[in-house]
Each structure stands twice: as C-alpha cells, then as structure tokens.
Scaffold this motif. Structure first.
Motif, short mmCIF file in Angstrom:
data_model
loop_
_atom_site.label_atom_id
_atom_site.label_comp_id
_atom_site.label_asym_id
_atom_site.label_seq_id
_atom_site.Cartn_x
_atom_site.Cartn_y
_atom_site.Cartn_z
N VAL A 132 -15.48 16.02 40.09
CA VAL A 132 -16.31 14.84 39.83
C VAL A 132 -16.80 14.83 38.39
N ALA A 133 -17.20 16.01 37.90
CA ALA A 133 -17.67 16.11 36.52
C ALA A 133 -16.56 15.74 35.53
N CYS A 134 -15.37 16.24 35.79
CA CYS A 134 -14.22 15.92 34.93
C CYS A 134 -13.87 14.44 35.03
N TYR A 135 -13.93 13.92 36.26
CA TYR A 135 -13.60 12.51 36.47
C TYR A 135 -14.60 11.61 35.77
N GLY A 136 -15.86 12.07 35.73
CA GLY A 136 -16.89 11.29 35.06
C GLY A 136 -16.64 11.17 33.57
N LEU A 137 -15.99 12.19 33.01
CA LEU A 137 -15.67 12.16 31.58
C LEU A 137 -14.44 11.33 31.27
N PHE A 138 -13.61 11.11 32.28
CA PHE A 138 -12.35 10.41 32.06
C PHE A 138 -12.56 9.02 31.47
N GLY A 139 -13.53 8.28 32.02
CA GLY A 139 -13.80 6.93 31.53
C GLY A 139 -14.27 6.92 30.09
N THR A 140 -15.17 7.84 29.75
CA THR A 140 -15.69 7.92 28.38
C THR A 140 -14.58 8.27 27.40
N LEU A 141 -13.76 9.27 27.77
CA LEU A 141 -12.68 9.69 26.87
C LEU A 141 -11.60 8.62 26.76
N ALA A 142 -11.33 7.92 27.86
CA ALA A 142 -10.33 6.84 27.81
C ALA A 142 -10.80 5.73 26.88
N LYS A 143 -12.09 5.41 26.94
CA LYS A 143 -12.66 4.38 26.07
C LYS A 143 -12.63 4.84 24.61
N PHE A 144 -12.90 6.12 24.42
CA PHE A 144 -12.93 6.68 23.06
C PHE A 144 -11.54 6.63 22.43
N MET A 145 -10.50 6.98 23.22
CA MET A 145 -9.13 6.97 22.69
C MET A 145 -8.63 5.56 22.47
N GLY A 146 -9.06 4.63 23.33
CA GLY A 146 -8.68 3.24 23.18
C GLY A 146 -7.17 3.04 23.14
N THR A 147 -6.69 2.45 22.05
CA THR A 147 -5.27 2.14 21.92
C THR A 147 -4.48 3.23 21.19
N SER A 148 -5.12 4.38 20.94
CA SER A 148 -4.39 5.48 20.29
C SER A 148 -3.22 5.91 21.16
N PHE A 149 -3.43 5.82 22.47
CA PHE A 149 -2.37 6.10 23.43
C PHE A 149 -2.13 4.86 24.26
N GLY A 150 -0.89 4.68 24.68
CA GLY A 150 -0.57 3.55 25.53
C GLY A 150 -0.95 3.85 26.97
N THR A 151 -0.87 2.83 27.80
CA THR A 151 -1.22 2.97 29.21
C THR A 151 -0.41 4.06 29.89
N PHE A 152 0.87 4.15 29.56
CA PHE A 152 1.74 5.12 30.20
C PHE A 152 1.85 6.42 29.41
N SER A 153 1.78 6.34 28.09
CA SER A 153 1.95 7.54 27.29
C SER A 153 0.81 8.53 27.51
N GLN A 154 -0.43 8.04 27.71
CA GLN A 154 -1.53 8.95 27.97
C GLN A 154 -1.31 9.74 29.25
N ASN A 155 -0.59 9.11 30.18
CA ASN A 155 -0.35 9.75 31.47
C ASN A 155 0.70 10.86 31.38
N ILE A 187 1.81 12.44 28.66
CA ILE A 187 1.42 13.51 27.73
C ILE A 187 0.43 14.46 28.39
N ARG A 188 -0.56 13.91 29.06
CA ARG A 188 -1.57 14.73 29.74
C ARG A 188 -0.92 15.61 30.81
N ASN A 189 -0.03 15.02 31.58
CA ASN A 189 0.59 15.77 32.67
C ASN A 189 1.65 16.75 32.17
N LEU A 190 2.23 16.48 31.02
CA LEU A 190 3.16 17.44 30.42
C LEU A 190 2.41 18.73 30.08
N LEU A 191 1.19 18.59 29.59
CA LEU A 191 0.36 19.75 29.28
C LEU A 191 0.02 20.53 30.56
N VAL A 192 -0.30 19.79 31.62
CA VAL A 192 -0.61 20.44 32.90
C VAL A 192 0.60 21.22 33.40
#
Length: 206
Positions: A15-38, A40-45
């Motif tokens: 829940v704590a991590c999920y709560g940060l997701f919205g803030t970080l998504a807003k912060f990144m904005g258009t730096s990443f695309g809708t699909f590219s953020q997904n 890239i993040r999962n490649l790291l996982v």
C-alpha cells in the motif's frame, strides 16, 4: 500466526509503495510513454528476480495445465492496471484517481471473493465498505470533470483490474514459489508494455 503477520506486513508495504506510484507517475509525466514505463519497470524486476534466484539457487516449478488459465488472467489484469493508472494519474488529480481506483477495486474484490472463494459478505463488511466509499465521495467526487470522463473511466477500470489481480492470485499463490510468481507477473507486464510500445512507436525522453 507468523504467516498472517507476514501477510499483513506485505500488504502495508504494498500500500505504501502503491501510494507513491501516483506521485511518481505525475512527476515523470511524459518522460516515459504509457507503455514504455511499464516494460522498463518490469524489465528491472525481471533482472533482479533472476539474479536473486540464481544466487540463492531457488527452484522453479512447472506450471500445471489447470493453473494456466488463472495465471494468464491474473498476470494480464496486473499488466493492464498500471497502464490505465499511469494515464489517469497524468490527466486527473491523484486523489480523484485513487478514489476511483479504491472504490472499484474494493467492489471487484468483494464480488470475486464471493464468486470464486465463497467468502461471506456480512453486515459489518457492507457497512465498512459503504462508509469508506461515502467518505471518499464527499472528499473527491466534486473533482470529477465531465471533460475528463475517459480518464475517470480508466481509473475505474484500473480498480477492477487491481481487484482481479489481488483475488485471482490466490488461485495459484499456494502452489508456486514467490520468486516465480513475481517473475511471471513481471514478464507478462513486460510483454504487454513492449507490445504497446512497439505498436504506438512511443518515444522515451530523458
């Protein structure tokens, strides 16, 4: 009792991590695309899970044929929810997106719990759900704008996907190692994100 405490701790951390997701998504904005953020993040996982599993010499289990449909439904719902949420967070307020997500997620969770696991929905659960939704409506409902309807729908649909992801995981979580479940979930999200990235030719800006 120990497993219960581990479960509670995991939920609070998630829940704590999920709560940060919205803030970080807003912060990144258009730096990443809708699909590219997904993807890239999962490649790291995927990378970290493989490294950890190799070092710890963890075992992998072959997915049973009967579990395949649940595994696909579970991982696909997880793949779609982060994509829908990323779009929502960048087009409506974070609080409104979380309100819509929470409302549809809890509703979906209750329905799935009843249909898939025969869980009882007693008066206390109904009252608690009703009060929480009413409270969120009083706080955030007036922030929902007609011109943002598509993003409102995305947030609601994301909540449905999260509700499915949370409940469908119970169909397979007790039969496979945790690292394998995390890897499978991340791998599916990676493939979905990569497919969208290639189809829509998204650009990544650093």
């Amino acid at each position: 009792m120990k497993n219960r405490l581990h479960g509670i701790a995991a939920i609070i951390s998630a829940v704590a991590c999920y709560g940060l997701f919205g803030t970080l998504a807003k912060f990144m904005g258009t730096s990443f695309g809708t699909f590219s953020q997904n993807w890239i993040r999962n490649l790291l996982v995927i990378f970290f899970v493989l490294v950890y599993a190799t070092i710890a010499k963890l075992k992998w289990k072959r997915i049973a044929k009967g579990d395949l449909k649940w595994m696909i439904a579970w991982t696909l719902s997880g793949s779609l929810n982060t994509i829908l949420l990323y779009v929502s967070f960048n087009n409506i307020s974070i609080g409104t997106a979380y309100f819509l997500l929470y409302a549809s997620m809890i509703g979906t969770g209750f329905v799935c719990g009843k249909l898939l696991y025969k869980e009882k929905i007693n008066s206390k659960k109904i009252l608690a759900l009703s009060l929480s939704v009413v409270g969120l409506v009083l706080i955030y409902f007036w922030d929902i704008k007609a011109e943002k309807f598509i993003y409102t729908a995305f947030a609601l649909l994301a909540g449905v996907m999260v509700g499915l992801w949370n409940t469908l995981s119970k169909k397979v979580s007790d039969r496979y190692p945790n690292h394998q479940l995390v890897f499978t979930d991340a791998a599916t999200s990676f493939l979905v994100g990569m497919a969208g990235w290639l189809i829509f030719l998204e650009k990544i800006c650093f």
